[in-house]
Every structure is written in structure tokens, then in C-alpha cells.
Design an enzyme around this catalytic site. Structure first.
Site, mmCIF file in Angstrom:
data_model
loop_
_atom_site.group_PDB
_atom_site.id
_atom_site.type_symbol
_atom_site.label_atom_id
_atom_site.label_comp_id
_atom_site.label_asym_id
_atom_site.label_seq_id
_atom_site.Cartn_x
_atom_site.Cartn_y
_atom_site.Cartn_z
ATOM 1 N N GLU A 484 0.785 -1.242 0.000
ATOM 2 C CA GLU A 484 0.000 0.000 0.000
ATOM 3 C C GLU A 484 0.814 1.288 0.000
ATOM 4 O OE1 GLU A 484 -2.882 -0.511 3.181
ATOM 5 O OE2 GLU A 484 -4.114 -1.813 1.958
ATOM 6 N N GLU A 581 -7.067 -7.734 -1.464
ATOM 7 C CA GLU A 581 -7.407 -7.505 -0.050
ATOM 8 C C GLU A 581 -8.829 -7.015 0.036
ATOM 9 O OE1 GLU A 581 -5.348 -4.960 2.611
ATOM 10 O OE2 GLU A 581 -3.383 -5.804 2.140
#
Ligand code: BMA
Length: 944
Positions: A484, A581
Site C-alpha cells: 500500500e 485484499e
């Protein structure tokens, strides 16, 4: 004396390309080698190894705490083992024991050198496979060097300091203090985030230390920034040369030819080059090749390319559900003109992997999917986090249990997430063995990172070490730079002023592209690399590695979390190329919580329940999601209310994740408004680091939450999936099977008030295409309800399954037509159960003699019995058959045997028939009595 992190940094020098030998030359060289040996050139044998594992002396900075500590191990587990602290996971101990990580601890011991040190060893090294993290290393009061990266391997040359009796010291500095100091020293600009949010009760500046990032706390985990020697430590003495790394990677060439690249990295201590022969033998593939090599002084690598003789006979390695995980025994023998002979026994695996990013007709953007051995594979699985805050507690059995549970839930992949650790060798061995593909992150997560010289040097050593250590594993299919961090910059998580953005982008590219990527591409050409997750892949590259919107559904992978919308509404989910995710939280079961709490903690609003929740507002979010479709528990008995709430959070999580995952699966073969072609669903998260509410489907200790049982179904290789759009019911046939099947779709409508179905629709000859998702049924809900007399959305429920020939059958799936809190006709059920132990085959005659009364079920028992050896995680012989009976339809029936370790064949199911047989696979010995005593049976109507 300079201590050096090994490897010193890529690329390792490659020596003159080794040549394959003609038979004549080989004989000549063999003779040469033999003569050299007779002449005494290899007077010494192989390297001498002295393990330094075991009990060390451990003390804190001011000497007020002194104890024995195991190596490998860490301070926390040593203190706990000696009874000096309680279980660190108990109640609020994570905060109470903060002092442990703030102190500076020293490990020390004396040891005798087992080998004759008068013999002039050319090199004696002290090797640490892992030091956690910042330490000064001394032998006999001589400082050898320092460590600052728990992911690196350290090798110190101790040739001139080693004596017969030695004193070794590893003086640690608190990781927390070190990180703070490093951040202070970084004066030019700050590198956020400084600290985790207060709800995580963690430490600051994790990004300034090369250490497990979540050890400073995470939104599902405690702060335990450990200190310790967490991996093997030993002395190695050798002459002439020493093999440091040995790895295999396979390739499939244009000529339909498999080849194997063997890389060996040596430390050569002779002053002159050493010639020799390397023979590679893979008997089952009738492949034997001999190469002449010449090792130059210093550290360097030799790369041998072995062409497989019987390429057509090679059985490739396949992911779980797509074929076998065949590996071939292989021997590599190094016979050198000086020194000793090395024989390496390994397993050679053959598989290819491509990450396909190419235009898709009818859709802007690019695809993002994996092709394994030429076959596109839908990736099904979840994300892996460290299995414990204290890595020394993670045993082979822990890993086996968790990974086998993943495979048993029909997963074929896991992502080793970048905020944890590069897992131990055994983790990847198991994945190789059971076909779990690994998306391997480098250990950077949710932060920006420095790029000063020392930091980069440390990262470079870490990356080449990890790639060299891991690249032989066929399970690893992807290297990925970080978690991320592209998104963090693109979406400006840390409120960086626009004018400063360039500095951080430059750092980003420096770290993940110019260093990590460069090293990975040099070290391993056998698998793809992406810089981040989520990313737009090639599009991110085009945009300078940071895309405007890394969550773009037309490119790469996405992470998606939404706690405010209704999770039953599939339209909220992104029709992405790859969902890497997504998740919802739940609480672990009461038996798991009970171990780390006391009676006063057992309510949803206790201090404890608040303390364990590390995600802002997490407990409330669960209730908010819950009350959309379920009645909140109202019991006046506080413990029943707590247990009911736990149960409901698990029901909610399982149902939400089923809907979201099924959406991703049925989106694989279609493009709607330019979106779709979804080729992966990796939910967040597989496992837990401690006993706390989280997104996990496996609790700390391995117990399956209801979500994991649901995953077994929603990841089934063959699955009918239903959804509604504007009053129309659509059913897709989703298949991971390699061939098309003609099947029967059975749709059954029940009223909540009766165990007799109201109508059954059987649609024959439905073609479910191989590896795709196709529409197989469509009807307006109103028409359907009308056909099934007296049904309304509130009074009825739909179940459906696919049945084919030869026992081919999908799980039975369900579709709710209203919220369950609005369901009409649901009755309070009487659930009862009888438990039978199946020890071995003898049980069958005994059942016959006693006139076993569930005759109709005998066949299903037999069937399950025969399949149990494959399914049983622990390989124990005993299984237990639970025969359940109900007096009414029961939604979300949950069987819970408390702390008895094991798992059921099915759980959390909708019971629409009077009887159901469930198998319990124990992971440790138990008995019918114990199971009966511990069993709790709950269904939705039991929640009051
Ligand atoms: C993702 C992960 C983790 C986190 C999870 C749940 O962002 O990468 O950082 O634990 O979400 O919030």
C-alpha cells in the site's frame, strides 16, 4: 575486524560460464581431481560446524534481571518461560510489559571450539541467520560488528579471534529507542507516519528500522517489539571453499524444453582458483550432466543450466486444485581439485508463471492474472500475517495446521503481507508440498521509508539474501515491493504538502525500483515483480511508478474495505481485475478469548473488549453491519449476551465475505461497462497474531471461524452463485475445473416454517464451462415466488446446488430474500446431536452388529471415512461423526467444541433437513465424552 552482512550485495560476481564436458575431458579432470586428493591437497575434510543454539545468559541493561534464555528465541518468551512474567497475551499485558522492549538486553555465553583450532583453518565464520534487530556482536571482548536488520543474515569473520574457550555477547539496543533515534537523525525532512493511531497502543517510527513492521502494533495486533536471536546461530570453519547459497529455478523454453538453472554461491578462501566437476543427477528424468567449473578466490556464483532429457515426461508443479505438486529428487555433487566434496540433495520442481497484463476486448485498461504452466488460474485465498508476535513460538506444526487449513478451504494462494516477516523455510516447504501459491511482499507496509545510504545498503543485503534463500520454491509466484505504499503517496495518506510530494516519489522509486526491483531481476528471472499492492501494474510503471489512482478497477490489483454500506449489497464491490485484499472483522470464539481474559472482561463493552480492538471504531462497525440483517442479542445474562454477540459477528463476517467473494468469482468471465475479468480473490486475512477481534478466518491457535467454513464453500472448485439485480435472480455456474461439465442445477425453495421444501426446480443439462463463470439460470423473483405457492420474500429461502455424474457435486449454496431479522416463520428449533468415534475400519462391523440406526447415513459415513485421510490435518486416525437432528429449519448452525483442537467438515450451515452428518477431525487426542462435554450448538434462533 569488520563484520559484514552477507551477502555483501548484489549482483554476485559471475565467473566464467561453466562448460558442459565432453566425456574425454571429464575423465581427464576426474583423474586430475583424484591425483590432487591423493597428493593431500584436501587434507582437511568438510567444514566444521558448531551450533550455538541452546541456553544463553540473558540480562537487562542494569543487571536487575538475569535469566537463561533460549536461542533461537526472544526476551519475552524467555521471561515467560522462566515465570518472570505472565503470558504476554493475557488481558492488558501488551501495555504492562512495554518496559521489556524499552530496556536494552544482552545475550551471552561461553563455548568451547569443538574443532582443533591449532589447525590453521583458512576461515572461521560466526553466522547469524537472524538477529532481532539492533545489536553489537562481540567475541572475547572484540567487537565483530553491528546488526540493524532482522531480515538479513550476518556473517562475521572470526578466524583470528577464536580461541579454545570463547565468550560471545550480543548486546541489543531497544528497537523502539533505535527507531526514534534514527527518525531524529533524519533531519532534512520527516518520513511519515510518525506513530500508529492511539487505538493501536503501539510504538513510533517502525519505518526507521528493518524489523517486522507490525511488531510496533497494527490494526489487528499488539505492540511487542521483541529483542533476540530469532534464528540459527553457529560457527563454521572451512578451508578452500564453502557453499553459501544453493538454488534451483526452472524454465520452459520455446523448444518445449524444460531446463533447470542451478546457482551456487561460494566463498573461496584459497588464493588460487579451484577447478572441479559438478555432476547433476535427476534419476527419474534420466538426466545426468557434468560440468567443469573454476571457482575464483573470493565470493561469487556459478550458474549451471541443465537441460532436462525427458522434457515430455516432466510432471509440472501445479497449484492446489489444478494438479499434483510433483517434485523430482536431484543430487548435485561438487568434486573439486582441492578441498572436500559437496553433495546436495534437493527437489527439483518445474512450473512456469506469467503475470498477464494485456488489453481485454471491450474494456479499457489491462488484464491482471496469473498463468501457471500456460494455464490461466483464478487465484483463491487470503493474506498471511505473522502467526505469533514471538516467532520462536511458531513451530512446524503451527505452520502446517494453518497452511493445511488454507488448502482444506480450497485456497490455492496466500499473500505473505509486507508488514510481517519473510517466513521460515518450512513455511515455503509446506506451500510447495500442498500447492499454495505465494505472492511474496517485501517487508514494507503502510508507510514511507528512508533511502539514505546505510538504510539502502541494509535493504540491498536483505533483498538479495531473501531472494537467494527463497527462489527455489515453486510456490512463490510473485515478488511484490510493498504493501500500500504506492497508494499512500497517490492518495496522500500522510497529508504531504503538494510541493514536497516529489521528494517522496523520488524515495519511493529509489527504494522499490532502483534497488529492490533491480536486485530481484538480477537474482531471479523466473518470476514476475510488481512494485506495490495495490498497483495498476504496467500502468503505474507508465505513470512513473505511482499511479494517479492505484485502485483503478481497469488495471492491476485492488484493496477494498467498506464498513458503512450494506455488505449484502454486491453493487458496492469493485468489479476489479484482481481483489488482493478485502474483509470484515469478527470476534474470535469465546474459548479463545477466555484463555487471555477474566470473568469481568466478558462483555462486548468491557475495557478488555475495547482494548483488544485495534481498529478505530471496529466493535461498533461490526454491530452496525450486524443489525442490518440480524437482531442484536438482548439476553439479560451478560455472558450469554457476549457469546451471542461473538457468534453473530462471525455469522455476519462469514455472510459478508461469501457475498463479496462470490461477486469476484462470478465476475471472472464477463466485462460489464468495461469492468470485470476478475481473476483473483485474496481476502484479508487468513490468520491471527493473538486473540483479538480481526479480519481473520482462523483464530490464534488455528480454530476455524465460521468464515473459514464458508470459505471452504465459496472457494469450492465447482459452485453455483446467486445474486439479484432489479428483482431478477441470476445463478452463475462457477468452475475451476479443467473440462466443461453437463450438470443439473437444483433450486429448492423452503419456507422458514417447515422442513418440507415448497418447490424444487431441476434444470438439466446445464453446461458449466471449464475455468469460467457462466449464467445458468435467470428468473424474476416474483415469478419464482408465485410458482412456489404462498412464498413471500420474508417467508422463504432459496438453496441450490449443481450435481453431475460420477459423484461430482457442488456445495449447497443459499440466497436470502430478506434480512433474517425480518424472516417470517422461523421457529425455535430443538437441535440434538449424537457423537460416534470412528477409530478405524473395525468400526464398520461393530456398527452393523449394533444395528446402527442411521442406516440411511451409512453410505455418507463410508464416503467421508474414505476421504478423511486426505482431509485430516493432523493425520490422526480417529475422527468423530456428529449426527445432528433438528425439529425446524435452522440458519447458521454452529458446532463449537471449545478448546478441543480440530475442525469440522462443515459448520455455520443452513439446516433445511432433519438430519445432517458432520465429521470432526481432531488435531490432538480426544474422546466422545470430552466432545460431548465441550459441545455448544447454536443457531440463529438461539440468539435472544
Ligand atoms: C490493509 C492491510 C493491513 C490492514 C488491513 C485491515 O490495508 O494491508 O494493513 O491490517 O488493511 O485494515
Amino acid at each position: 575486524m569488520a563484520g559484514s552482512a552477507a551477502p555483501p550485495g548484489p549482483p554476485a560476481r559471475s565467473w566464467r560460464p561453466p562448460c558442459r564436458l565432453s566425456a574425454g575431458r571429464a575423465v581427464l579432470l576426474l583423474l586430475l581431481v583424484a591425483t590432487a586428493r591423493r597428493a593431500g591437497a584436501s587434507a582437511a575434510g568438510g567444514p566444521e560446524v558448531r551450533s550455538l543454539r541452546g541456553s544463553w545468559r540473558l540480562g537487562n541493561a542494569n543487571g536487575s534481571v538475569v535469566l537463561r534464555g533460549e536461542v533461537p528465541g526472544c526476551v519475552h518468551t524467555a521471561l515467560h518461560r522462566r515465570g518472570l512474567i505472565q503470558d504476554p497475551y493475557y488481558r492488558f499485558n501488551d501495555v504492562m510489559y512495554r518496559w521489556i522492549s524499552l530496556d536494552n538486553w544482552t545475550y551471552s555465553r561461553t563455548f568451547k571450539t569443538p574443532f582443533d583450532i591449532r589447525y590453521a583453518w583458512q576461515k572461521v565464520n560466526l553466522i547469524f541467520e537472524g538477529v532481532d534487530t539492533v545489536a553489537q556482536i562481540l567475541i572475547n571482548n572484540v567487537t565483530l560488528g553491528r546488526t540493524d536488520n532482522m531480515f538479513n543474515r550476518y556473517s562475521f569473520d572470526i578466524t583470528s579471534v577464536i580461541k579454545e574457550v570463547n565468550f560471545i555477547e550480543v548486546r541489543f539496543l531497544s528497537a523502539v529507542s533505535y527507531a526514534a533515534e534514527q527518525s531524529r537523525c533524519h533531519k532534512v525532512y520527516s518520513i511519515p507516519p510518525a506513530c500508529p493511531p492511539p487505538v493501536q497502543k503501539g510504538e513510533c517510527h517502525a519505518n526507521f528500522i528493518r524489523k517486522e513492521q507490525c511488531s510496533f502494533s497494527w490494526d489487528w495486533g499488539p505492540s511487542f517489539p521483541t529483542q533476540g536471536i530469532w534464528k540459527d546461530v553457529r560457527i563454521e570453519a572451512y578451508n578452500h571453499y564453502h557453499l553459501i547459497y544453493f538454488s534451483l529455478t526452472s524454465f520452459f523454453g520455446n523448444a518445449q524444453q524444460w531446463s533447470l538453472e542451478i546457482e551456487s554461491i561460494f566463498d573461496v578462501v584459497s588464493s588460487k582458483p579451484i577447478a572441479g566437476l559438478v555432476t547433476v543427477n535427476i534419476p527419474k528424468l534420466q538426466t545426468q550432466q557434468t560440468f567443469s567449473v573454476r571457482l575464483q578466490p573470493g565470493e561469487g556464483s556459478i550458474v549451471l543450466l541443465v537441460n532436462i532429457n525427458k522434457s515430455s515426461a516432466v510432471e509440472a508443479w501445479w497449484p492446489n486444485g489444478h494438479g499434483k505438486q510433483t517434485g523430482y529428487n536431484m543430487t548435485t555433487t561438487f568434486i573439486m581439485e582441492a578441498g572436500y566434496q559437496i553433495e546436495k540433495f534437493s527437489k527439483a520442481y518445474f512450473r512456469t508463471v506469467e503475470l498477464v497484463q494485456e488489453p481485454i476486448p471491450g474494456s479499457p485498461g489491462l488484464s491482471f492474472y496469473f498463468r501457471i504452466n500456460g494455464r490461466p488460474i483464478f487465484i483463491k485465498g487470503s493474506n498471511w500475517i505473522p502467526a505469533d508476535s514471538f516467532q520462536d513460538r511458531v513451530t512446524y506444526d503451527t505452520l502446517w495446521l494453518l497452511l493445511k487449513s488454507a488448502a482444506d478451504a480450497n485456497m490455492n494462494a496466500l499473500r505473505v503481507w509486507g508488514g510481517g516477516v519473510y517466513e521460515q523455510d518450512e513455511f515455503y516447504d509446506i506451500c510447495d508440498e500442498i500447492g499454495i501459491m505465494i505472492w511474496q511482499d517485501f517487508m514494507f507496509a503502510c508507510a514511507l521509508y528512508p533511502t539514505d545510504k546505510n538504510y539502502l545498503e541494509s535493504v540491498r543485503a536483505e533483498v538479495s539474501h531473501q531472494v537467494r534463500r527463497l527462489k527455489s520454491h515453486p510456490s512463490i509466484i510473485l515478488w511484490s515491493g510493498n504493501n500500500e505504499n504506492e497508494a499512500a503517496i497517490a492518495s496522500n495518506w500522510f497529508s504531504i504538502p503538494y510541493a514536497d510530494k516529489e521528494v517522496y516519489i523520488k524515495d519511493y522509486v529509489m527504494l522499490y525500483v532502483k534497488n529492490i526491483r533491480e536486485i530481484v531481476l538480477t537474482e531471479d528471472k523466473s518470476r514476475p515483480f510488481i512494485a506495490s499492492s495495490p498497483t495498476n501494474g504496467l500502468e503505474s510503471v507508465k505513470e512513473g511508478w505511482i499511479s494517479q489512482n492505484p485502485y483503478d478497477t481497469h488495471y492491476g490489483d485492488t484493496h477494498f474495505y467498506d464498513y458503512s454500506n450494506d455488505c449484502w449489497n454486491w453493487t458496492v464491490y469493485p468489479k476489479t481485475r484482481f481483489a488482493s485484499e478485502y474483509g470484515f472483522q469478527s470476534w474470535p470464539s469465546f474459548s479463545t478469548i477466555e484463555k487471555v481474559s477474566s470473568a469481568e472482561d466478558w462483555s462486548y463493552t468491557s475495557n478488555f473488549s475495547l482494548h483488544r480492538q485495534h481498529h478505530e471504531n471496529g466493535n461498533d462497525q461490526m454491530l452496525q453491519q450486524l443489525e442490518r440483517h440480524f437482531k442484536l442479542p438482548q439476553s439479560t445474562d451478560p455472558i450469554k449476551k457476549f457469546k451471542d454477540t461473538i457468534y453473530l459477528t462471525q455469522v455476519m463476517q462469514a455472510q459478508c465475505m461469501k457475498i463479496e467473494t462470490e461477486f469476484y468469482r462470478f465476475s471472472q468471465s464477463e466485462i460489464i461497462k468495461g469492468e470485470g475479468h476478475t481473476m483473483g480473490a485474496l481476502y484479508w486475512q487468513l490468520n491471527d497474531i493473538w486473540q483479538a477481534p480481526s479480519w481473520a478466518s482462523l483464530e490464534y491457535g488455528g480454530k476455524w471461524k465460521l468464515l473459514h467454513y464458508f470459505a471452504q464453500n465459496f472457494f469450492a472448485p465447482l459452485l453455483p452463485v446467486a445474486y439479484e439485480d432489479k428483482g431478477v435472480l441470476y445463478i452463475y455456474g462457477v468452475s475451476d475445473l479443467h473440462v466443461d461439465h453437463k450438470l443439473t442445477l437444483r433450486v429448492v425453495v423452503h419456507t422458514w416454517s417447515s422442513l418440507e421444501s415448497v418447490c424444487t426446480i431441476a434444470k438439466d443439462s446445464v453446461t458449466v464451462k471449464a475455468q469460467s463463470a457462466v449464467l445458468i439460470y435467470k428468473e424474476s423473483i416474483n415469478d419464482l415466488l408465485e410458482r412456489c405457492r404462498n412464498c413471500t420474500r420474508k417467508s422463504c429461502v432459496i438453496t441450490f446446488c449443481l450435481v453431475g455424474e460420477g459423484g461430482l457435486q457442488s456445495p449447497t449454496n443459499h440466497h436470502f430474500l430478506s434480512s433474517l431479522k425480518d424472516a417470517v416463520g422461523l421457529e425455535k428449533t430443538q437441535l440434538s446431536v449424537s457423537i460416534i468415534c470412528f477409530t478405524d475400519m473395525q468400526v464398520f462391523p461393530s456398527l452393523a452388529i449394533t444395528g446402527f440406526f442411521f442406516n440411511t447415513y451409512i453410505f455418507s459415513y463410508l464416503f467421508m471415512y474414505l476421504s478423511l485421510f486426505q482431509a485430516s490435518v493432523s493425520q490422526r486416525d480417529d475422527v468423530y461423526i456428529f449426527v445432528l437432528q433438528t425439529t425446524a429449519i435452522a440458519p447458521f448452525v454452529s458446532l463449537d467444541v471449545g478448546s478441543i483442537k480440530g475442525r469440522f467438515s462443515d459448520n455455520g450451515f443452513l439446516m433445511t433437513e432433519k438430519k445432517k452428518v458432520v465429521v470432526f477431525y481432531p488435531w490432538e487426542p480426544t474422546s466422545v465424552e470430552e466432545l460431548e462435554k465441550s459441545l455448544t450448538l447454536t443457531s440463529l434462533v438461539d440468539v435472544v
